[in-house]
Design a protein around this motif. Structure first.
Motif, PDB file in Angstrom:
ATOM      1  N   THR A   1       0.839  -1.192   0.000  1.00 33.28           N
ATOM      2  CA  THR A   1       0.000   0.000   0.000  1.00 33.28           C
ATOM      3  C   THR A   1       0.873   1.241   0.000  1.00 33.28           C
ATOM      4  OG1 THR A   1      -1.725  -1.138   1.261  1.00 33.28           O
ATOM      5  CG2 THR A   1      -1.795   1.275   1.236  1.00 33.28           C
ATOM      6  N   ALA A   2       0.531   2.192  -0.852  1.00 32.89           N
ATOM      7  CA  ALA A   2       1.272   3.454  -0.880  1.00 32.89           C
ATOM      8  C   ALA A   2       1.070   4.190   0.437  1.00 32.89           C
ATOM      9  CB  ALA A   2       0.804   4.304  -2.046  1.00 32.89           C
ATOM     10  N   THR A   3       2.171   4.602   1.063  1.00 34.81           N
ATOM     11  CA  THR A   3       2.105   5.327   2.330  1.00 34.81           C
ATOM     12  C   THR A   3       2.300   6.818   2.111  1.00 34.81           C
ATOM     13  OG1 THR A   3       3.021   3.395   3.460  1.00 34.81           O
ATOM     14  CG2 THR A   3       3.058   5.484   4.660  1.00 34.81           C
ATOM     15  N   TYR A   4       3.335   7.169   1.367  1.00 32.97           N
ATOM     16  CA  TYR A   4       3.614   8.559   1.019  1.00 32.97           C
ATOM     17  C   TYR A   4       4.084   8.622  -0.431  1.00 32.97           C
ATOM     18  CZ  TYR A   4       3.629   9.561   6.043  1.00 32.97           C
ATOM     19  OH  TYR A   4       3.274   9.681   7.360  1.00 32.97           O
ATOM     20  N   VAL A   5       3.913   9.807  -1.003  1.00 33.43           N
ATOM     21  CA  VAL A   5       4.478  10.105  -2.322  1.00 33.43           C
ATOM     22  C   VAL A   5       5.176  11.454  -2.200  1.00 33.43           C
ATOM     23  CG1 VAL A   5       4.026  10.481  -4.772  1.00 33.43           C
ATOM     24  CG2 VAL A   5       2.628   8.855  -3.475  1.00 33.43           C
ATOM     25  N   ALA A   6       6.363  11.550  -2.766  1.00 39.08           N
ATOM     26  CA  ALA A   6       7.140  12.778  -2.621  1.00 39.08           C
ATOM     27  C   ALA A   6       7.683  13.269  -3.948  1.00 39.08           C
ATOM     28  CB  ALA A   6       8.301  12.556  -1.654  1.00 39.08           C
ATOM     29  N   LEU A   7       7.763  14.572  -4.062  1.00 36.57           N
ATOM     30  CA  LEU A   7       8.506  15.197  -5.148  1.00 36.57           C
ATOM     31  C   LEU A   7       9.925  15.394  -4.651  1.00 36.57           C
ATOM     32  CD1 LEU A   7       8.532  16.686  -7.946  1.00 36.57           C
ATOM     33  CD2 LEU A   7       8.127  18.791  -6.641  1.00 36.57           C
ATOM     34  N   GLY A   8      10.876  14.761  -5.307  1.00 34.13           N
ATOM     35  CA  GLY A   8      12.273  14.900  -4.916  1.00 34.13           C
ATOM     36  C   GLY A   8      12.953  15.970  -5.753  1.00 34.13           C
ATOM     37  N   ARG A   9      13.744  16.814  -5.097  1.00 34.37           N
ATOM     38  CA  ARG A   9      14.484  17.873  -5.806  1.00 34.37           C
ATOM     39  C   ARG A   9      15.884  17.961  -5.223  1.00 34.37           C
ATOM     40  NH1 ARG A   9      17.506  20.473  -8.022  1.00 34.37           N
ATOM     41  NH2 ARG A   9      17.365  22.624  -8.762  1.00 34.37           N
ATOM     42  N   GLY A  10      16.897  17.739  -6.068  1.00 32.05           N
ATOM     43  CA  GLY A  10      18.261  17.776  -5.575  1.00 32.05           C
ATOM     44  C   GLY A  10      19.266  17.600  -6.678  1.00 32.05           C
ATOM     45  N   THR A  11      20.333  16.872  -6.376  1.00 33.86           N
ATOM     46  CA  THR A  11      21.406  16.663  -7.348  1.00 33.86           C
ATOM     47  C   THR A  11      21.813  15.199  -7.403  1.00 33.86           C
ATOM     48  OG1 THR A  11      23.176  17.083  -5.730  1.00 33.86           O
ATOM     49  CG2 THR A  11      22.347  18.984  -6.983  1.00 33.86           C
ATOM     50  N   GLN A  12      22.182  14.767  -8.596  1.00 35.80           N
ATOM     51  CA  GLN A  12      22.884  13.507  -8.790  1.00 35.80           C
ATOM     52  C   GLN A  12      24.369  13.858  -8.834  1.00 35.80           C
ATOM     53  OE1 GLN A  12      21.518  10.278  -9.205  1.00 35.80           O
ATOM     54  NE2 GLN A  12      19.601  11.245  -8.538  1.00 35.80           N
ATOM     55  N   ASN A  13      25.187  13.095  -8.130  1.00 34.54           N
ATOM     56  CA  ASN A  13      26.591  13.464  -7.933  1.00 34.54           C
ATOM     57  C   ASN A  13      27.539  12.487  -8.625  1.00 34.54           C
ATOM     58  OD1 ASN A  13      25.514  15.498  -6.301  1.00 34.54           O
ATOM     59  ND2 ASN A  13      25.658  14.230  -4.462  1.00 34.54           N
TER      60      ASN A  13
ATOM     61  N   SER B   1       7.967  16.416  15.804  1.00 33.75           N
ATOM     62  CA  SER B   1       6.552  16.071  15.641  1.00 33.75           C
ATOM     63  C   SER B   1       6.271  15.341  14.333  1.00 33.75           C
ATOM     64  CB  SER B   1       5.700  17.346  15.706  1.00 33.75           C
ATOM     65  OG  SER B   1       6.039  18.231  14.664  1.00 33.75           O
ATOM     66  N   LYS B   2       7.248  15.259  13.482  1.00 37.13           N
ATOM     67  CA  LYS B   2       7.078  14.567  12.195  1.00 37.13           C
ATOM     68  C   LYS B   2       8.100  13.447  12.094  1.00 37.13           C
ATOM     69  CE  LYS B   2       5.176  18.543   9.710  1.00 37.13           C
ATOM     70  NZ  LYS B   2       5.326  19.452   8.549  1.00 37.13           N
ATOM     71  N   GLN B   3       7.770  12.319  12.700  1.00 38.51           N
ATOM     72  CA  GLN B   3       8.632  11.151  12.728  1.00 38.51           C
ATOM     73  C   GLN B   3       7.974  10.062  11.877  1.00 38.51           C
ATOM     74  OE1 GLN B   3      11.746  10.793  14.935  1.00 38.51           O
ATOM     75  NE2 GLN B   3      11.488  12.952  14.394  1.00 38.51           N
ATOM     76  N   TYR B   4       8.286  10.048  10.589  1.00 40.75           N
ATOM     77  CA  TYR B   4       7.618   9.143   9.665  1.00 40.75           C
ATOM     78  C   TYR B   4       8.469   7.943   9.261  1.00 40.75           C
ATOM     79  CZ  TYR B   4       4.536  13.206   9.222  1.00 40.75           C
ATOM     80  OH  TYR B   4       3.689  14.249   9.485  1.00 40.75           O
ATOM     81  N   GLY B   5       9.652   7.827   9.839  1.00 37.52           N
ATOM     82  CA  GLY B   5      10.459   6.647   9.581  1.00 37.52           C
ATOM     83  C   GLY B   5      11.698   6.904   8.748  1.00 37.52           C
TER      84      GLY B   5
ATOM     85  N   GLY C   1      17.909  -1.896   9.129  1.00 38.41           N
ATOM     86  CA  GLY C   1      18.140  -0.507   9.478  1.00 38.41           C
ATOM     87  C   GLY C   1      16.933   0.368   9.223  1.00 38.41           C
ATOM     88  N   THR C   2      15.976  -0.167   8.475  1.00 42.49           N
ATOM     89  CA  THR C   2      14.755   0.587   8.183  1.00 42.49           C
ATOM     90  C   THR C   2      13.912   0.732   9.447  1.00 42.49           C
ATOM     91  OG1 THR C   2      14.679  -0.077   5.862  1.00 42.49           O
ATOM     92  CG2 THR C   2      12.578   0.522   6.894  1.00 42.49           C
ATOM     93  N   VAL C   3      13.385   1.926   9.659  1.00 37.86           N
ATOM     94  CA  VAL C   3      12.509   2.207  10.787  1.00 37.86           C
ATOM     95  C   VAL C   3      11.110   2.445  10.233  1.00 37.86           C
ATOM     96  CG1 VAL C   3      12.020   3.754  12.723  1.00 37.86           C
ATOM     97  CG2 VAL C   3      14.401   3.244  12.081  1.00 37.86           C
ATOM     98  N   GLY C   4      10.181   1.557  10.547  1.00 38.05           N
ATOM     99  CA  GLY C   4       8.834   1.619   9.999  1.00 38.05           C
ATOM    100  C   GLY C   4       8.550   0.372   9.181  1.00 38.05           C
ATOM    101  N   ASP C   5       7.332   0.286   8.654  1.00 38.61           N
ATOM    102  CA  ASP C   5       6.897  -0.911   7.932  1.00 38.61           C
ATOM    103  C   ASP C   5       7.135  -0.820   6.430  1.00 38.61           C
ATOM    104  OD1 ASP C   5       6.003  -2.094  10.283  1.00 38.61           O
ATOM    105  OD2 ASP C   5       4.028  -1.132  10.122  1.00 38.61           O
ATOM    106  N   TYR C   6       7.990   0.072   6.009  1.00 38.44           N
ATOM    107  CA  TYR C   6       8.224   0.279   4.582  1.00 38.44           C
ATOM    108  C   TYR C   6       8.864  -0.946   3.931  1.00 38.44           C
ATOM    109  CZ  TYR C   6       7.459   5.142   5.912  1.00 38.44           C
ATOM    110  OH  TYR C   6       6.922   6.306   6.415  1.00 38.44           O
TER     111      TYR C   6
END
Length: 252
Positions: A78-90, A173-177, A211-216
């Motif tokens: 089940t999808a939990t979150y969806v994010a727009l990622g913005r950054g750099t490939q190095n 207050s935002k501990q999502y894993g 090492g993953t924290v959460g049910d992901y």
């Protein structure tokens, strides 16, 4: 008429922006034109939607895009979150000649919460990286991303050379894993992807590990824009970054 708040925010931010914003971050492009056309269409379509539908972040409505079928499907997840990622490939180069190819050394990105957009406007979400990769990140690391006023969800970086990490614990207050992942599969971005200077980085299917924290269980990177390295190191420095954006789906 009821309009999704992020649509209102987008129109307001654009209208109030200083004129020189179009000289760089919002440099005119075909992708930008298509994006604002879609925003306009969604505003018009809002007339026929109930107010409750705009406040819904029903993740059961979220699915990996059908055009990402080359990646393993998230069956039973089940999808939990969806994010727009913005950054750099190095990348690094051992020398600056055409005989050497760049070596990827990971990525660094901020992740902005696009879960509600994925639930309500998936076609809009798919277009966002095409514009976002040219928009500078806010100087305040906890600020919203200008495109659609998206809240910060977390950060992406590499824990070591082979472990992409996604830290979704941004504040007390935002501990999502935290997701520690390994690559299971990749496919080339389609020719229709926004290429940037050298091309769009691959689409990925990642699974979580110790090492993953959460049910992901899995992460998908799709709808990439830019980020690929040049074919050779000719004229390149020993280390360099390529701007990119992508959509990340987090599954549990």
């Amino acid at each position: 008429m009821y309009i999704l708040p992020w649509l209102v925010s987008l129109v307001a931010v654009t209208a109030a922006a200083p004129s020189n914003i179009f000289d760089d971050a919002y440099d005119f492009s075909e992708e930008l034109s298509e994006y604002f056309t879609k925003v306009s269409e969604n505003i018009k379509s809002s007339k026929s939607r109930s107010p409750d539908s705009f406040n819904s972040c029903d993740t059961s409505k979220i699915s990996l895009p059908s055009y990402a079928s080359g990646l393993t499907a998230p069956d039973g997840l089940t999808a939990t979150y969806v994010a727009l990622g913005r950054g750099t490939q190095n990348y690094t180069c051992a020398d600056s000649t055409s005989n050497t190819v760049p070596t990827a050394i990971g990525a660094v990105a901020s992740l902005f919460d696009a879960t509600c957009i994925a639930a309500n406007w998936p076609e809009m979400l798919a277009m966002m990286p095409n514009v976002a990769y040219k928009i500078a990140l806010p100087s305040n690391t906890n600020a919203k991303f200008p495109l659609a006023n998206l809240e910060l969800l977390g950060h992406h970086f590499f824990y070591d050379a082979t472990t992409p990490e996604f830290n979704l614990d941004t504040t007390s207050s935002k501990q999502y894993g935290i997701l520690m992942t390994t690559k299971e599969r990749s496919i080339n971005a389609p020719s229709s992807a926004t290429q940037g200077k050298y091309g769009a980085v691959t689409w990925l299917y990642l699974t979580t590990k110790t090492g993953t924290v959460g049910d992901y269980k899995a992460v998908y990177r799709v709808d990439t824009a830019s980020g690929a390295a040049p074919a050779t190191c000719k004229g390149m420095p020993s280390a360099f970054e390529i701007q990119y954006s992508a959509v990340y789906y987090f599954y549990s």
